[in-house]
Scaffold this motif. Structure first.
Motif: not given
Length: 150
Positions: A44-58
């Motif tokens: 779950g933590r890795l998924a969120v980091l991956g999303r932030l890395e791909r899509d930018g701040p949120a």
């Protein structure tokens, strides 16, 4: 996995196709998870980091919606990432009452390391496929991505 008639008509044919796709995707996902080195980062933590890395701040609420978890669960997850210096919280310039979550350089390195490890395994596994099979696999991945967004 059996290979049913992809053009089979009717509900039964569609259900069988859906079963085969689900099983294949689940087996591949399990295998990719097995290629991860054990560590402190949960999926779950890795998924969120991956999303932030791909899509930018949120915002935390946008992350919760994207990952399909409750805002409370996402808030706890984000706090773990901040405590580990893998993410940081800033005020939203558009709404000073809201916070924006962004990945840190350490978080980016962790995501890229994890992603690279799993992609290296997948690339190696794909060497056993023909060129046509690899092209079909890439096309299938694009279709699966479209399905995930529907």
């Amino acid at each position: 996995m059996s290979c049913g008639d992809p053009g089979a008509d009717g509900t039964a044919g569609l259900a069988q196709s859906a079963t085969e796709v689900r099983l294949g995707v689940m087996r591949l996902a399990r295998r990719l998870r097995a290629e991860r080195e054990p560590g402190e980062l949960t999926l779950g933590r890795l998924a969120v980091l991956g999303r932030l890395e791909r899509d930018g701040p949120a915002t935390t609420s946008a992350l919760a919606a994207a990952e399909r978890v409750t805002p409370q669960s996402m808030a706890r997850l984000v706090q773990h990432l901040i405590d580990a210096d893998l993410a940081e919280r800033d005020l939203d310039p558009a709404d000073r009452r809201a916070a924006i979550i962004r990945i840190t350089e350490a978080g980016r390195r962790e995501v890229l390391r994890d992603r690279g490890q799993r992609e290296a395994w997948l690339a190696q596994a794909m060497t056993g496929l023909t060129d046509v099979e690899r092209q079909l696999l890439v096309l299938a991945a694009r279709l699966l991505d479209r399905l995930a967004d529907s």
